[in-house]
Design a protein around this motif. Structure first.
Motif, PDB file in Angstrom:
ATOM      1  N   ALA A  62       3.220 -37.984 -92.871  1.00 25.71           N
ATOM      2  CA  ALA A  62       3.931 -36.691 -92.842  1.00 25.71           C
ATOM      3  C   ALA A  62       2.968 -35.516 -92.834  1.00 25.71           C
ATOM      4  O   ALA A  62       2.924 -34.707 -93.764  1.00 25.71           O
ATOM      5  CB  ALA A  62       4.894 -36.593 -94.031  1.00 25.71           C
ATOM      6  N   PRO A  63       2.187 -35.352 -91.754  1.00 31.53           N
ATOM      7  CA  PRO A  63       1.201 -34.246 -91.702  1.00 31.53           C
ATOM      8  C   PRO A  63       1.847 -32.876 -91.733  1.00 31.53           C
ATOM      9  O   PRO A  63       1.176 -31.884 -92.042  1.00 31.53           O
ATOM     10  CB  PRO A  63       0.472 -34.504 -90.381  1.00 31.53           C
ATOM     11  N   GLY A 111       1.201 -28.503 -92.867  1.00 29.45           N
ATOM     12  CA  GLY A 111       1.324 -27.488 -91.831  1.00 29.45           C
ATOM     13  C   GLY A 111       0.746 -27.905 -90.502  1.00 29.45           C
ATOM     14  O   GLY A 111       0.357 -27.060 -89.693  1.00 29.45           O
ATOM     15  N   LEU A 112       0.704 -29.228 -90.249  1.00 31.66           N
ATOM     16  CA  LEU A 112       0.136 -29.734 -88.999  1.00 31.66           C
ATOM     17  C   LEU A 112       1.155 -30.565 -88.239  1.00 31.66           C
ATOM     18  O   LEU A 112       2.047 -31.199 -88.836  1.00 31.66           O
ATOM     19  CB  LEU A 112      -1.097 -30.599 -89.294  1.00 31.66           C
ATOM     20  N   VAL A 113       1.011 -30.586 -86.929  1.00 27.86           N
ATOM     21  CA  VAL A 113       1.776 -31.479 -86.070  1.00 27.86           C
ATOM     22  C   VAL A 113       0.766 -32.267 -85.255  1.00 27.86           C
ATOM     23  O   VAL A 113      -0.217 -31.707 -84.765  1.00 27.86           O
ATOM     24  CB  VAL A 113       2.758 -30.694 -85.164  1.00 27.86           C
ATOM     25  N   ARG A 114       0.986 -33.558 -85.157  1.00 26.63           N
ATOM     26  CA  ARG A 114       0.015 -34.432 -84.502  1.00 26.63           C
ATOM     27  C   ARG A 114       0.642 -35.069 -83.277  1.00 26.63           C
ATOM     28  O   ARG A 114       1.757 -35.602 -83.335  1.00 26.63           O
ATOM     29  CB  ARG A 114      -0.464 -35.507 -85.487  1.00 26.63           C
ATOM     30  N   TYR A 140       9.656 -25.421 -85.224  1.00 22.85           N
ATOM     31  CA  TYR A 140       9.107 -24.591 -86.295  1.00 22.85           C
ATOM     32  C   TYR A 140       9.127 -23.102 -85.948  1.00 22.85           C
ATOM     33  O   TYR A 140       9.533 -22.272 -86.770  1.00 22.85           O
ATOM     34  CB  TYR A 140       7.668 -25.035 -86.595  1.00 22.85           C
ATOM     35  N   HIS A 141       8.683 -22.768 -84.747  1.00 18.32           N
ATOM     36  CA  HIS A 141       8.650 -21.368 -84.324  1.00 18.32           C
ATOM     37  C   HIS A 141       8.827 -21.308 -82.807  1.00 18.32           C
ATOM     38  O   HIS A 141       8.499 -22.255 -82.096  1.00 18.32           O
ATOM     39  CB  HIS A 141       7.320 -20.697 -84.699  1.00 18.32           C
ATOM     40  N   ALA A 142       9.299 -20.173 -82.331  1.00 18.20           N
ATOM     41  CA  ALA A 142       9.429 -19.971 -80.885  1.00 18.20           C
ATOM     42  C   ALA A 142       8.032 -19.883 -80.267  1.00 18.20           C
ATOM     43  O   ALA A 142       7.206 -19.063 -80.686  1.00 18.20           O
ATOM     44  CB  ALA A 142      10.218 -18.704 -80.594  1.00 18.20           C
ATOM     45  N   GLN A 147      -1.812 -26.505 -85.657  1.00 15.11           N
ATOM     46  CA  GLN A 147      -1.141 -25.798 -86.741  1.00 15.11           C
ATOM     47  C   GLN A 147       0.289 -25.452 -86.339  1.00 15.11           C
ATOM     48  O   GLN A 147       0.526 -24.907 -85.252  1.00 15.11           O
ATOM     49  CB  GLN A 147      -1.907 -24.529 -87.110  1.00 15.11           C
ATOM     50  N   ILE A 148       1.207 -25.762 -87.234  1.00 10.79           N
ATOM     51  CA  ILE A 148       2.623 -25.526 -86.945  1.00 10.79           C
ATOM     52  C   ILE A 148       2.918 -24.039 -86.755  1.00 10.79           C
ATOM     53  O   ILE A 148       3.662 -23.638 -85.862  1.00 10.79           O
ATOM     54  CB  ILE A 148       3.489 -26.105 -88.090  1.00 10.79           C
ATOM     55  N   GLY A 149       2.321 -23.183 -87.551  1.00 11.42           N
ATOM     56  CA  GLY A 149       2.668 -21.765 -87.533  1.00 11.42           C
ATOM     57  C   GLY A 149       1.869 -20.934 -86.564  1.00 11.42           C
ATOM     58  O   GLY A 149       1.993 -19.705 -86.575  1.00 11.42           O
ATOM     59  N   ARG A 150       1.067 -21.573 -85.681  1.00 13.42           N
ATOM     60  CA  ARG A 150       0.255 -20.805 -84.740  1.00 13.42           C
ATOM     61  C   ARG A 150       0.461 -21.294 -83.311  1.00 13.42           C
ATOM     62  O   ARG A 150      -0.440 -21.876 -82.687  1.00 13.42           O
ATOM     63  CB  ARG A 150      -1.223 -20.913 -85.126  1.00 13.42           C
TER      64      ARG A 150
END
Length: 379
Positions: A300-301, A305-308, A324-326, A346-349
């Motif tokens: 569960a990365p 805050g990561l997606v693999r 997570y974000h547009a 990074q999920i948020g970038r």
């Protein structure tokens, strides 16, 4: 007693009697301090409540004082005579009607009459057999119904870009990733989570008497106490596939569609046990992959805050980030959509993800008038 039969039976009873019987069965199963206070408040609210409670309590006490086989006999209507029909008068303490006594031959010694059914009951309760059996039936039915109903049930949903931490009453803890929906039901003998869509991390409180099941698509994951992750998406690269990864402890993953398919093939097991550092995939048809070795730290990365991605089509990678974000990324060319990508991001970038694409793929970015960015082939 079946659920419909119980509902029909209860509808014909006095609501106060039903409530009294319900409280009685719940108290025997154990009430919390708050529930006990609620019961005392209910009983004191009206004299009818106290009277109904006393009658139910005494009736069940009397029924329990009689041998079980006698209760079953007395609660079973005789052929042609309903249980609530009053018994015919007898003479000389026997159960035989007067006409039959007159026809009895007298050429032998008279035998002592057999004890009547009523003689098994405490004094003064022979006439209440039907009422007591009704109480017994209602108590047993309500107890059965309560046992099959969850003691706790709730639905949780994490929206786009949201993460949700959920502590459960049994001490377990769930962490829902973005775009995840599941239902939790805690019963007296088991615990169950039904995952409709998404991915979550489970930290299960040990309780050998209450197994913990996660139902996701074609898979059932059963544990007693452990930490593991389950992913089940209805769209994207792994649509319909259930991914299970164990961080600590042991789990059993089973194919819930086993009854609908041939069980003879040794190539695809129908259940497997996983320990820490192991994972498995269950396909939409219920077929299981080989057990894979993984690093427990990599489970569960998204918690970090990561997606693999591993050899993932670019269109599916963008779709995953959209949970997570547009991203504001547009891909119209099927060839570009099919390009494969790997690595952790990074999920948020999403801007960083977009910026790295021309460095690892034969693509370029084109700014559009509406503020979006199109990914096209590099020339």
């Amino acid at each position: 007693m079946a659920s419909r039969e119980l509902e029909a039976f209860v509808r014909d009873q006095d609501p106060v009697d039903v409530a009294a019987t319900d409280w009685h069965t719940r108290r025997e199963q154990g009430l919390s301090a708050i529930e006990e206070a609620e019961f005392q408040s209910w009983r004191a609210a009206h004299p009818a409540h106290a009277s109904a409670w006393a009658q139910v309590d005494e009736s069940i006490r009397l029924l329990r004082s009689v041998p079980a086989e006698r209760v079953a006999h007395l609660c079973t209507p005789r052929r042609g005579s309903p249980v609530n029909q009053p018994e015919r008068p007898t003479q000389q303490g026997t159960d035989t009607p007067p006409t039959e006594q007159k026809q009895r031959p007298h050429n032998g010694p008279r035998r002592s009459p057999a004890p009547s059914a009523r003689s098994w009951w405490p004094r003064g309760f022979g006439a209440g057999v039907a009422a007591l059996c009704g109480v017994c039936t209602m108590a047993a039915g309500i107890a059965w119904y309560q046992w099959t109903q969850p003691t706790f049930a709730s639905t949780y949903a994490a929206k786009q870009g949201q993460r949700l931490d959920v502590p459960l009453p049994d001490g377990s803890h769930l962490t829902l990733d973005a775009d995840t929906r599941l239902e939790v039901s805690l019963y007296r003998s088991r615990r169950e989570v039904r995952m409709a869509h998404g991915q979550a991390m489970f930290t299960v409180a040990p309780d050998t008497a209450k197994p913990f099941d996660v139902l996701a698509g074609p898979a059932r994951v059963t544990v007693v106490g452990t930490r593991f992750a389950v992913r089940y998406m209805k769209d994207g690269a792994d649509a319909g596939t259930v991914n299970v990864a164990v961080e600590d402890g042991r789990v059993r993953v089973a194919d819930v569609t086993i009854d609908a398919r041939d069980q003879s093939s040794p190539l695809h097991p129908h259940s497997v046990e996983l320990s820490a550092g192991q994972g498995v995939q269950v396909s939409l048809s219920g077929q299981m992959s080989q057990v894979s070795s993984i690093s427990p730290a990599s489970v569960a990365p998204w918690r970090q805050g990561l997606v693999r991605f591993t050899n993932t089509p670019l269109s599916d990678a963008v779709h995953e980030l959209e949970r997570y974000h547009a991203t504001r990324l547009v891909i119209r060319d099927p060839e570009v959509a099919a390009l494969r990508i790997g690595g952790s991001y990074q999920i948020g970038r999403p801007d960083m993800f977009a910026g790295v694409l021309p460095q690892i793929l034969p693509v370029r970015l084109v700014a559009l008038a509406d503020g979006n960015t199109e990914v096209v082939k590099a020339h």
